[in-house]
Design a protein around this motif. Structure first.
Motif, PDB file in Angstrom:
ATOM      1  N   VAL A 230       3.446  16.939  13.262  1.00 35.48           N
ATOM      2  CA  VAL A 230       4.427  16.443  12.295  1.00 35.48           C
ATOM      3  C   VAL A 230       4.100  14.997  11.925  1.00 35.48           C
ATOM      4  N   THR A 231       4.443  14.623  10.705  1.00 31.49           N
ATOM      5  CA  THR A 231       4.173  13.260  10.224  1.00 31.49           C
ATOM      6  C   THR A 231       5.429  12.583   9.699  1.00 31.49           C
ATOM      7  N   LYS A 232       6.560  13.254   9.758  1.00 35.22           N
ATOM      8  CA  LYS A 232       7.813  12.704   9.254  1.00 35.22           C
ATOM      9  C   LYS A 232       8.741  12.361  10.420  1.00 35.22           C
ATOM     10  N   ALA A 233       9.436  11.244  10.288  1.00 34.00           N
ATOM     11  CA  ALA A 233      10.362  10.821  11.336  1.00 34.00           C
ATOM     12  C   ALA A 233      11.472  11.850  11.531  1.00 34.00           C
ATOM     13  N   SER A 234      11.943  12.452  10.424  1.00 33.84           N
ATOM     14  CA  SER A 234      13.031  13.428  10.515  1.00 33.84           C
ATOM     15  C   SER A 234      12.602  14.658  11.318  1.00 33.84           C
ATOM     16  N   ALA A 235      11.361  15.111  11.087  1.00 34.76           N
ATOM     17  CA  ALA A 235      10.861  16.268  11.825  1.00 34.76           C
ATOM     18  C   ALA A 235      10.712  15.932  13.306  1.00 34.76           C
ATOM     19  N   MET A 236      10.223  14.721  13.582  1.00 35.77           N
ATOM     20  CA  MET A 236      10.049  14.293  14.963  1.00 35.77           C
ATOM     21  C   MET A 236      11.403  14.188  15.669  1.00 35.77           C
ATOM     22  N   LYS A 237      12.402  13.722  14.932  1.00 37.23           N
ATOM     23  CA  LYS A 237      13.747  13.582  15.492  1.00 37.23           C
ATOM     24  C   LYS A 237      14.320  14.948  15.856  1.00 37.23           C
ATOM     25  N   GLU A 238      14.066  15.946  15.001  1.00 35.76           N
ATOM     26  CA  GLU A 238      14.582  17.295  15.258  1.00 35.76           C
ATOM     27  C   GLU A 238      13.931  17.899  16.498  1.00 35.76           C
ATOM     28  N   ILE A 239      12.622  17.713  16.639  1.00 34.68           N
ATOM     29  CA  ILE A 239      11.910  18.218  17.814  1.00 34.68           C
ATOM     30  C   ILE A 239      12.391  17.497  19.075  1.00 34.68           C
TER      31      ILE A 239
ATOM     32  N   GLU B  84      -2.899   9.361  21.779  1.00 40.48           N
ATOM     33  CA  GLU B  84      -3.872   9.874  20.813  1.00 40.48           C
ATOM     34  C   GLU B  84      -3.288   9.914  19.406  1.00 40.48           C
ATOM     35  N   VAL B  85      -2.017  10.324  19.286  1.00 36.92           N
ATOM     36  CA  VAL B  85      -1.370  10.380  17.972  1.00 36.92           C
ATOM     37  C   VAL B  85      -1.264   8.975  17.362  1.00 36.92           C
ATOM     38  N   ILE B  86      -0.854   8.000  18.181  1.00 32.30           N
ATOM     39  CA  ILE B  86      -0.753   6.622  17.705  1.00 32.30           C
ATOM     40  C   ILE B  86      -2.107   6.145  17.172  1.00 32.30           C
ATOM     41  N   GLU B  87      -3.159   6.453  17.913  1.00 32.43           N
ATOM     42  CA  GLU B  87      -4.498   6.030  17.493  1.00 32.43           C
ATOM     43  C   GLU B  87      -4.871   6.665  16.156  1.00 32.43           C
ATOM     44  N   ARG B  88      -4.544   7.945  15.993  1.00 30.64           N
ATOM     45  CA  ARG B  88      -4.861   8.631  14.730  1.00 30.64           C
ATOM     46  C   ARG B  88      -4.060   8.058  13.574  1.00 30.64           C
ATOM     47  N   ARG B  89      -2.768   7.772  13.808  1.00 36.83           N
ATOM     48  CA  ARG B  89      -1.937   7.237  12.728  1.00 36.83           C
ATOM     49  C   ARG B  89      -2.467   5.878  12.259  1.00 36.83           C
ATOM     50  N   VAL B  90      -2.795   5.012  13.187  1.00 44.81           N
ATOM     51  CA  VAL B  90      -3.304   3.689  12.821  1.00 44.81           C
ATOM     52  C   VAL B  90      -4.613   3.814  12.056  1.00 44.81           C
ATOM     53  N   PHE B  91      -5.483   4.697  12.507  1.00 42.35           N
ATOM     54  CA  PHE B  91      -6.778   4.884  11.831  1.00 42.35           C
ATOM     55  C   PHE B  91      -6.579   5.436  10.422  1.00 42.35           C
ATOM     56  N   THR B  92      -5.647   6.386  10.282  1.00 48.80           N
ATOM     57  CA  THR B  92      -5.387   6.980   8.968  1.00 48.80           C
ATOM     58  C   THR B  92      -4.899   5.940   7.975  1.00 48.80           C
ATOM     59  N   VAL B  93      -4.023   5.036   8.435  1.00 47.47           N
ATOM     60  CA  VAL B  93      -3.419   4.048   7.535  1.00 47.47           C
ATOM     61  C   VAL B  93      -4.336   2.852   7.293  1.00 47.47           C
ATOM     62  N   THR B  94      -4.986   2.361   8.332  1.00 51.07           N
ATOM     63  CA  THR B  94      -5.783   1.133   8.203  1.00 51.07           C
ATOM     64  C   THR B  94      -7.271   1.386   7.991  1.00 51.07           C
ATOM     65  N   GLY B  95      -7.743   2.565   8.357  1.00 47.98           N
ATOM     66  CA  GLY B  95      -9.159   2.854   8.221  1.00 47.98           C
ATOM     67  C   GLY B  95     -10.002   2.296   9.353  1.00 47.98           C
TER      68      GLY B  95
ATOM     69  N   ASN C 128       6.968  -1.058  17.206  1.00 43.94           N
ATOM     70  CA  ASN C 128       6.974  -1.905  16.002  1.00 43.94           C
ATOM     71  C   ASN C 128       5.569  -1.945  15.398  1.00 43.94           C
ATOM     72  N   SER C 129       5.413  -1.315  14.238  1.00 39.99           N
ATOM     73  CA  SER C 129       4.084  -1.205  13.631  1.00 39.99           C
ATOM     74  C   SER C 129       3.979  -1.883  12.269  1.00 39.99           C
ATOM     75  N   GLU C 130       5.056  -2.462  11.772  1.00 37.85           N
ATOM     76  CA  GLU C 130       5.040  -3.035  10.411  1.00 37.85           C
ATOM     77  C   GLU C 130       4.036  -4.169  10.285  1.00 37.85           C
ATOM     78  N   GLN C 131       3.963  -5.022  11.314  1.00 40.68           N
ATOM     79  CA  GLN C 131       3.000  -6.127  11.245  1.00 40.68           C
ATOM     80  C   GLN C 131       1.564  -5.610  11.240  1.00 40.68           C
TER      81      GLN C 131
ATOM     82  N   GLU D 298       8.214   4.585  10.735  1.00 42.32           N
ATOM     83  CA  GLU D 298       9.420   5.236  11.245  1.00 42.32           C
ATOM     84  C   GLU D 298       9.067   6.412  12.151  1.00 42.32           C
ATOM     85  N   GLU D 299       8.031   7.155  11.745  1.00 44.10           N
ATOM     86  CA  GLU D 299       7.607   8.295  12.564  1.00 44.10           C
ATOM     87  C   GLU D 299       7.093   7.831  13.921  1.00 44.10           C
ATOM     88  N   ILE D 300       6.343   6.720  13.923  1.00 46.46           N
ATOM     89  CA  ILE D 300       5.843   6.159  15.176  1.00 46.46           C
ATOM     90  C   ILE D 300       6.996   5.710  16.064  1.00 46.46           C
TER      91      ILE D 300
END
Length: 304
Positions: A69-78, A157-168, A184-187, A206-208
């Motif tokens: 999942v990539t949405k905060a709402s989906a993660m919240k439901e799980i 592993e998920v955190i690492e993938r998300r950061v790589f996807t967004v920042t390259g 906190n990932s905004e910075q 938000e998903e993170i």
């Protein structure tokens, strides 16, 4: 569990005074000796452990689902589903713990019955089945501990993938640790906002954050579950090889008793055969004596 129960039923009638060794027929009283209620308790505990197993499978499936999942709402439901499942496991586990404590108490009380004293076949069978239940429960709880560790590893592993996807770029260990600790990932994503747009970055952040909350909450609940049964695990480990060997002792006793029974049956068969041949010998001897007597009488008559 079935093998232990079968071993018990093969042992129960084979002690002197508890049944007919040669025929294998035993009285209802010999088969009971407090075991009817014991088997009901064992069956109920085993059923509750299966419920825990089903909950474990649900949690494992939900955790696998959460990786995609990539949405905060989906993660919240799980997260909500998994928390309910862990809470249900805690309730079942507490019930099992109380039932096992009662089973231990009943095992001690049952030793006051004639023929059920400490060290008898019945007592060893009760202990073996009780320990088997405790070990089965301990194995399930170990699987929950494994799940807890998997959630942590996969979260990283998920955190690492998300950061790589967004920042390259691949995040270093320090950055991943910071995200796992604070969420906190905004910075970190600030430089990527211009390239991807703030909306997408905010969704990822938000998903993170939601994932972090889920991981920490689940970890706490799973840790509490582990602590609940830590004393039981220590008890099983402390008894060590003695408890591990109980079922082997029961099986060995069954084998030994079967050999003795077979020997007795053979001895009785030999005894029957001996009596039969003795009777035949006596009959032959009587026939010979009768023939001799007739011959003597005939000769005596002729001489007269």
């Amino acid at each position: 569990m079935a093998s232990v129960k079968e071993s018990f039923e093969r042992i129960i009638g084979r002690y002197p005074g508890e049944g007919d060794v040669e025929t294998g027929r035993f009285s209802p009283d010999a088969r009971d000796m407090g075991m009817e209620q014991f088997f009901k308790q064992v069956g109920e505990i085993d059923k509750q452990i299966e419920k825990i197993t089903n909950q474990l499978h649900k949690l494992q499936a939900a955790n696998e689902e959460s990786q995609h999942v990539t949405k905060a709402s989906a993660m919240k439901e799980i997260k909500g589903r998994m928390e309910k499942d862990v809470e249900e496991v805690s309730k079942i586990a507490l019930k099992i713990k109380k039932c096992l404590e009662q089973l231990d108490k009943d095992n001690i009380d049952n030793r006051r019955r004639p023929g059920c004293e400490n060290g008898t076949g019945i007592d060893r069978s009760r202990m073996s089945m009780t320990v088997a239940l405790k070990k089965k429960l301990k194995e399930r709880l170990s699987e929950f501990q494994t799940l807890r560790q998997n959630i942590q590893d996969e979260y990283r592993e998920v955190i690492e993938r998300r950061v790589f996807t967004v920042t390259g770029t691949r995040p270093d260990e320090e950055m991943i640790d910071q995200l796992m600790e604070t969420g906190n990932s905004e910075q970190i994503f600030a430089k990527a906002i211009h390239g991807y747009g703030r909306g997408q970055i905010v969704d990822t952040a938000e998903e993170i954050q939601e994932r972090r909350d889920a991981v920490f909450e689940l970890e706490k609940k799973l840790y509490d579950l582990q602590q609940m049964f830590l004393d039981m695990a220590v008890l099983v480990d402390a008894q060590g090889d003695i408890l591990d060997d109980i079922e082997a002792q029961v099986s060995s006793s069954v084998d030994h008793i079967q050999k003795v029974t077979e020997t007795l049956r053979k001895a009785k068969k030999i005894q029957r055969n001996s009596r039969k041949w003795m009777c035949i010998a006596i009959i032959i001897l009587l026939v010979i004596l009768a023939a001799a007597l007739i011959t003597v009488l005939k000769e005596a008559k002729i001489s007269l």
